[in-house]
Design a protein around this motif. Sequence first.
Motif, PDB file in Angstrom:
ATOM      1  N   CYS A 118      -9.858  12.297  69.786  1.00 13.00           N
ATOM      2  CA  CYS A 118      -9.995  11.886  68.394  1.00 13.00           C
ATOM      3  C   CYS A 118     -10.772  10.571  68.291  1.00 13.00           C
ATOM      4  N   GLY A 119     -10.501   9.643  69.234  1.00 16.31           N
ATOM      5  CA  GLY A 119     -11.248   8.385  69.252  1.00 16.31           C
ATOM      6  C   GLY A 119     -12.735   8.607  69.448  1.00 16.31           C
ATOM      7  N   TRP A 120     -13.077   9.499  70.367  1.00 17.24           N
ATOM      8  CA  TRP A 120     -14.490   9.835  70.565  1.00 17.24           C
ATOM      9  C   TRP A 120     -15.076  10.511  69.331  1.00 17.24           C
ATOM     10  N   ALA A 121     -14.314  11.409  68.739  1.00 18.26           N
ATOM     11  CA  ALA A 121     -14.802  12.127  67.562  1.00 18.26           C
ATOM     12  C   ALA A 121     -15.132  11.166  66.432  1.00 18.26           C
ATOM     13  N   ALA A 122     -14.241  10.194  66.211  1.00 19.87           N
ATOM     14  CA  ALA A 122     -14.476   9.218  65.141  1.00 19.87           C
ATOM     15  C   ALA A 122     -15.688   8.346  65.451  1.00 19.87           C
ATOM     16  N   ARG A 123     -15.834   7.980  66.725  1.00 18.77           N
ATOM     17  CA  ARG A 123     -16.960   7.131  67.118  1.00 18.77           C
ATOM     18  C   ARG A 123     -18.290   7.876  67.006  1.00 18.77           C
ATOM     19  N   LEU A 124     -18.292   9.144  67.449  1.00 18.27           N
ATOM     20  CA  LEU A 124     -19.539   9.914  67.516  1.00 18.27           C
ATOM     21  C   LEU A 124     -19.794  10.780  66.281  1.00 18.27           C
ATOM     22  N   LYS A 125     -18.791  10.805  65.349  1.00 25.04           N
ATOM     23  CA  LYS A 125     -18.904  11.652  64.145  1.00 25.04           C
ATOM     24  C   LYS A 125     -19.148  13.106  64.538  1.00 25.04           C
ATOM     25  N   ASP A 126     -18.330  13.587  65.460  1.00 27.77           N
ATOM     26  CA  ASP A 126     -18.534  14.908  66.060  1.00 27.77           C
ATOM     27  C   ASP A 126     -17.427  15.855  65.603  1.00 27.77           C
ATOM     28  N   GLU A 127     -17.795  16.877  64.833  1.00 27.95           N
ATOM     29  CA  GLU A 127     -16.797  17.814  64.314  1.00 27.95           C
ATOM     30  C   GLU A 127     -16.151  18.644  65.416  1.00 27.95           C
ATOM     31  N   SER A 128     -16.908  19.017  66.441  1.00 27.45           N
ATOM     32  CA  SER A 128     -16.332  19.828  67.512  1.00 27.45           C
ATOM     33  C   SER A 128     -15.239  19.064  68.249  1.00 27.45           C
ATOM     34  N   LEU A 129     -15.411  17.753  68.399  1.00 25.06           N
ATOM     35  CA  LEU A 129     -14.387  16.941  69.049  1.00 25.06           C
ATOM     36  C   LEU A 129     -13.158  16.796  68.152  1.00 25.06           C
ATOM     37  N   PHE A 130     -13.379  16.634  66.850  1.00 24.67           N
ATOM     38  CA  PHE A 130     -12.246  16.592  65.923  1.00 24.67           C
ATOM     39  C   PHE A 130     -11.435  17.892  66.018  1.00 24.67           C
ATOM     40  N   ARG A 131     -12.140  19.013  66.088  1.00 26.22           N
ATOM     41  CA  ARG A 131     -11.453  20.307  66.160  1.00 26.22           C
ATOM     42  C   ARG A 131     -10.661  20.422  67.466  1.00 26.22           C
ATOM     43  N   ALA A 132     -11.238  19.947  68.579  1.00 27.37           N
ATOM     44  CA  ALA A 132     -10.542  19.998  69.861  1.00 27.37           C
ATOM     45  C   ALA A 132      -9.283  19.121  69.834  1.00 27.37           C
ATOM     46  N   ALA A 133      -9.393  17.931  69.236  1.00 20.20           N
ATOM     47  CA  ALA A 133      -8.241  17.033  69.134  1.00 20.20           C
ATOM     48  C   ALA A 133      -7.156  17.653  68.260  1.00 20.20           C
ATOM     49  N   THR A 167      -7.033  13.323  58.704  1.00 22.22           N
ATOM     50  CA  THR A 167      -7.451  12.228  57.820  1.00 22.22           C
ATOM     51  C   THR A 167      -8.827  11.712  58.199  1.00 22.22           C
ATOM     52  N   LEU A 168      -9.027  11.417  59.484  1.00 24.31           N
ATOM     53  CA  LEU A 168     -10.317  10.871  59.931  1.00 24.31           C
ATOM     54  C   LEU A 168     -11.438  11.887  59.753  1.00 24.31           C
ATOM     55  N   TRP A 169     -11.143  13.127  60.062  1.00 21.01           N
ATOM     56  CA  TRP A 169     -12.144  14.188  59.907  1.00 21.01           C
ATOM     57  C   TRP A 169     -12.495  14.352  58.431  1.00 21.01           C
ATOM     58  N   GLY A 170     -11.481  14.365  57.576  1.00 17.45           N
ATOM     59  CA  GLY A 170     -11.728  14.490  56.141  1.00 17.45           C
ATOM     60  C   GLY A 170     -12.503  13.317  55.579  1.00 17.45           C
ATOM     61  N   GLU A 171     -12.214  12.114  56.062  1.00 12.08           N
ATOM     62  CA  GLU A 171     -12.959  10.937  55.602  1.00 12.08           C
ATOM     63  C   GLU A 171     -14.421  11.033  55.998  1.00 12.08           C
ATOM     64  N   MET A 172     -14.680  11.524  57.218  1.00 10.30           N
ATOM     65  CA  MET A 172     -16.058  11.675  57.667  1.00 10.30           C
ATOM     66  C   MET A 172     -16.821  12.661  56.786  1.00 10.30           C
ATOM     67  N   LEU A 173     -16.139  13.760  56.405  1.00  6.72           N
ATOM     68  CA  LEU A 173     -16.788  14.802  55.606  1.00  6.72           C
ATOM     69  C   LEU A 173     -16.754  14.503  54.107  1.00  6.72           C
ATOM     70  N   GLY A 174     -15.917  13.534  53.700  1.00  5.04           N
ATOM     71  CA  GLY A 174     -15.701  13.319  52.274  1.00  5.04           C
ATOM     72  C   GLY A 174     -14.903  14.428  51.642  1.00  5.04           C
ATOM     73  N   ASP A 175     -14.041  15.078  52.431  1.00  2.00           N
ATOM     74  CA  ASP A 175     -13.250  16.224  51.987  1.00  2.00           C
ATOM     75  C   ASP A 175     -11.873  15.733  51.547  1.00  2.00           C
ATOM     76  N   VAL A 176     -11.657  15.658  50.233  1.00  6.91           N
ATOM     77  CA  VAL A 176     -10.394  15.145  49.701  1.00  6.91           C
ATOM     78  C   VAL A 176      -9.226  16.032  50.113  1.00  6.91           C
ATOM     79  N   ASP A 177      -9.421  17.347  50.112  1.00  5.23           N
ATOM     80  CA  ASP A 177      -8.338  18.264  50.469  1.00  5.23           C
ATOM     81  C   ASP A 177      -7.898  18.072  51.921  1.00  5.23           C
ATOM     82  N   MET A 178      -8.850  17.838  52.806  1.00  8.79           N
ATOM     83  CA  MET A 178      -8.498  17.633  54.207  1.00  8.79           C
ATOM     84  C   MET A 178      -7.729  16.324  54.388  1.00  8.79           C
TER      85      MET A 178
END
Length: 325
Positions: free
Chosen positions: A80-95, A127-138
């Motif tokens: 998750c730390g890497w995903a937030a740093r790299l803005k990587d959706e695949s890493l968010f999904r793996a976490a 939360t972090l993934w949703g913030e990156m995407l601007g997805d309020v529902d997430m």
Amino acid sequence: MAFREARGAARGALVQPLADIGLALIEARREVSRGLPGAAAAAAAQLAAPIAALAALSRRLPSARVMAAEARIGRADLICGWAARLKDESLFRAALDDAALAASRLDPAYEPLTWARAELLRGQVLTLWGEMLGDVDMVAGGATALAAALDQISRDHSPLDWARAQVALGQALQGLGEASAEPRAYEQAVTCYDRASLVLKELSGSPLRGLAAGARAVCLARQAEITGDLAVLDVAEAAMKTELTGMQARKDPVGWALAQLHLARIYEARMDITGEDRGRRAAAVMALDAALDVFAEQGLASLSRLAADALERMAGVTTTSRTPH
């Protein structure tokens, strides 16, 4: 050193995968700061075998099941730390998958703390993934998961876990406020940070205390900007100055610098709302200068850029040359 010694002296099947997991997590945390894209996959691969070994051992050693879940939580946290740093959706999904799998292997009635930690992490990933995407529902889904996990943690049973959960929920609600511009979300986030402070006020050296205090100030500033309520800013400014009075810059330079950054943010919010300076611009510049010096010394480029951008707004000068590269 301890993990290597344990690995070398391992006689039982349980010790070897635990030592391997410990060594892999330490090495992975070293790599996080470098932010290399391939490091996340390499760390996940290195942890796969010992986690699988623990899962296999759980058939005859029930304690191994919880240990495997804790290892998955650790791996998910790193990814998750890497995903937030790299803005990587695949890493968010793996976490997210790792945290969900860890929770699914636990019984909240018998392993409430470990299950709650897995669910807290799942909520933070959403939360972090949703913030990156601007997805309020997430983001809202993350807040819901965090609130459900918090129900399993007792303040009396595990005070620090309870405080961490309150801070995590506060951050999710804060993200919801940013995504929706809803002052009520900021108000609820402040309540979470206030609850966390019931435990954290006794831990003067904890970085989590400074994080919660700074986030609380930011929430109050944003709430005041949306509503135009200056009384909210009065509360935020007083609380931030009190927090700074109790901090020692030498012991926690980054926490101290973050508090200076947040105080400057409060001054900026008041000037934006009132259109009046009254010495606050100079005070904000002084706080930002001090924060930027610390961030530059610590090599924190992203925080340095935040402080430099704020200085440009306050002082009207170019400060990006001081930002480390």
